[in-house]
Design a protein around this motif. Structure first.
Motif, mmCIF file in Angstrom:
data_model
loop_
_atom_site.group_PDB
_atom_site.id
_atom_site.type_symbol
_atom_site.label_atom_id
_atom_site.label_comp_id
_atom_site.label_asym_id
_atom_site.label_seq_id
_atom_site.Cartn_x
_atom_site.Cartn_y
_atom_site.Cartn_z
ATOM 1 N N GLU A 51 21.264 44.799 91.870
ATOM 2 C CA GLU A 51 22.268 45.899 91.569
ATOM 3 C C GLU A 51 22.652 46.636 92.736
ATOM 4 O O GLU A 51 23.611 47.082 92.916
ATOM 5 N N GLU A 52 21.449 46.940 93.548
ATOM 6 C CA GLU A 52 21.726 47.790 94.831
ATOM 7 C C GLU A 52 22.782 46.734 95.688
ATOM 8 O O GLU A 52 23.736 47.684 96.176
ATOM 9 N N LEU A 53 22.720 45.613 95.728
ATOM 10 C CA LEU A 53 23.627 44.927 96.646
ATOM 11 C C LEU A 53 24.994 44.882 95.816
ATOM 12 O O LEU A 53 25.933 45.031 96.699
ATOM 13 N N ARG A 54 25.041 44.602 94.695
ATOM 14 C CA ARG A 54 26.499 44.881 93.869
ATOM 15 C C ARG A 54 26.966 46.188 94.216
ATOM 16 O O ARG A 54 28.212 46.147 94.494
ATOM 17 N N GLN A 55 26.265 47.249 94.204
ATOM 18 C CA GLN A 55 26.786 48.469 94.317
ATOM 19 C C GLN A 55 27.140 48.727 95.800
ATOM 20 O O GLN A 55 28.475 49.172 95.903
ATOM 21 N N GLY A 62 35.715 50.278 96.502
ATOM 22 C CA GLY A 62 35.768 51.535 95.985
ATOM 23 C C GLY A 62 36.002 51.374 94.347
ATOM 24 O O GLY A 62 36.639 52.071 93.764
ATOM 25 N N ILE A 63 35.216 50.581 93.769
ATOM 26 C CA ILE A 63 34.911 50.250 92.564
ATOM 27 C C ILE A 63 33.367 50.381 92.092
ATOM 28 O O ILE A 63 32.746 50.630 92.974
ATOM 29 N N SER A 64 33.411 50.213 90.712
ATOM 30 C CA SER A 64 31.838 50.502 90.262
ATOM 31 C C SER A 64 31.244 48.964 90.360
ATOM 32 O O SER A 64 31.589 47.987 90.383
ATOM 33 N N GLY A 65 29.839 49.071 90.239
ATOM 34 C CA GLY A 65 29.019 47.889 90.091
ATOM 35 C C GLY A 65 29.478 46.957 88.911
ATOM 36 O O GLY A 65 29.576 45.540 89.407
ATOM 37 N N PRO A 66 29.595 47.383 87.718
ATOM 38 C CA PRO A 66 29.967 46.504 86.777
ATOM 39 C C PRO A 66 31.663 46.015 86.883
ATOM 40 O O PRO A 66 31.741 45.018 86.612
ATOM 41 N N GLN A 67 32.528 46.892 87.544
ATOM 42 C CA GLN A 67 33.655 46.150 87.790
ATOM 43 C C GLN A 67 33.520 44.980 88.851
ATOM 44 O O GLN A 67 34.303 44.170 88.848
ATOM 45 N N TRP A 68 32.626 45.293 90.012
ATOM 46 C CA TRP A 68 32.348 44.298 90.846
ATOM 47 C C TRP A 68 31.902 42.965 90.171
ATOM 48 O O TRP A 68 32.284 41.800 90.522
ATOM 49 N N MET A 69 31.023 43.099 89.147
ATOM 50 C CA MET A 69 30.415 41.918 88.267
ATOM 51 C C MET A 69 31.684 41.091 87.710
ATOM 52 O O MET A 69 31.738 39.975 87.748
ATOM 53 N N ILE A 70 32.681 42.040 87.195
ATOM 54 C CA ILE A 70 33.730 41.380 86.461
ATOM 55 C C ILE A 70 34.446 40.522 87.656
ATOM 56 O O ILE A 70 34.922 39.323 87.290
ATOM 57 N N LEU A 71 34.891 41.070 88.750
ATOM 58 C CA LEU A 71 35.459 40.307 89.788
ATOM 59 C C LEU A 71 34.652 39.068 90.172
ATOM 60 O O LEU A 71 35.295 37.780 90.475
ATOM 61 N N MET A 72 33.351 39.274 90.333
ATOM 62 C CA MET A 72 32.581 38.117 90.716
ATOM 63 C C MET A 72 32.493 36.975 89.612
ATOM 64 O O MET A 72 32.887 35.712 89.805
ATOM 65 N N ALA A 73 32.600 37.147 88.282
ATOM 66 C CA ALA A 73 32.707 36.350 87.150
ATOM 67 C C ALA A 73 33.914 35.502 87.338
ATOM 68 O O ALA A 73 34.202 34.434 87.018
ATOM 69 N N ILE A 74 35.066 36.508 87.669
ATOM 70 C CA ILE A 74 36.283 35.862 87.712
ATOM 71 C C ILE A 74 36.517 34.681 88.729
ATOM 72 O O ILE A 74 36.907 33.759 88.773
ATOM 73 N N SER A 75 35.981 35.194 89.885
ATOM 74 C CA SER A 75 35.836 34.449 91.249
ATOM 75 C C SER A 75 35.116 33.143 90.928
ATOM 76 O O SER A 75 35.535 31.943 91.326
#
Length: 184
Positions: A51-55, A62-75
């Protein structure tokens, strides 16, 4: 009757008893609550570091950790025609409405595209924008270095086996959650 009067050894005897009891429980593979608790804490700690790495990586956009996870899932899931919202929500174990809300914010920031499916207008397909793809490519070297450092102890076969065992644990935990929920 207190333990000291039975053993005649006072505190030293209780420490010996405690030591031998601990040693005896170590030999039980899954019945050993100490190792199961330690395993649980280690997994929790791993999640905290992930989670720290995601943050950190999320902040670069300029986004949140959960938003990052959405982008990673799409990727990870997108094969050039977008990925349905429900596929992202299943991978992340979140409600589809959360992915819908967050994907609208990400679209507003120019980080992903939302398009209706050509075969079913009710289904929204998500894909990364070129801006996001370039940004992820710029982080690739850092990601590769971290990945090599973290997984240096595993060869491909060991990592495959370990991942399969973790997937089995995840499935069993999912079933355990259902059981506990039904019991309440």
């Amino acid at each position: 009757m207190d333990h000291r009067s039975v053993s005649g050894e006072g505190r030293i005897g209780s420490e010996r008893m405690s030591m031998s009891r601990k040693e005896g429980t170590r030999s039980r593979p899954t019945g050993n609550l100490d190792i199961i608790r330690r395993f649980t804490w280690e997994i929790s700690s791993i999640n905290i570091y992930l989670e720290e790495l995601r943050q950190v990586w999320a902040r670069t956009l300029g986004i949140s950790g959960p938003q990052w996870m959405i982008l990673m899932a799409i990727s990870d899931l997108d094969k050039d025609d977008g990925i349905p919202v429900n596929a992202v929500s299943k991978l992340l174990h979140v409600d589809p409405s959360f992915v819908t809300t967050q994907s609208k914010l990400l679209e507003k920031n120019g980080l992903l595209r939302r398009r209706p499916s050509p075969t079913d207008a009710r289904v929204v397909r998500l894909s990364l924008t070129e801006k996001t793809q370039k940004h992820l490519a710029s982080l690739n070297e850092q990601y590769k270095t971290i990945k090599e450092f973290v997984f240096q102890e595993f060869d491909e076969h060991e990592l495959t086996e370990f991942t399969a065992k973790l997937a089995t644990l995840k499935t069993r935990l999912e079933k355990a959650c259902v059981r506990v929920t039904l019991d309440l």
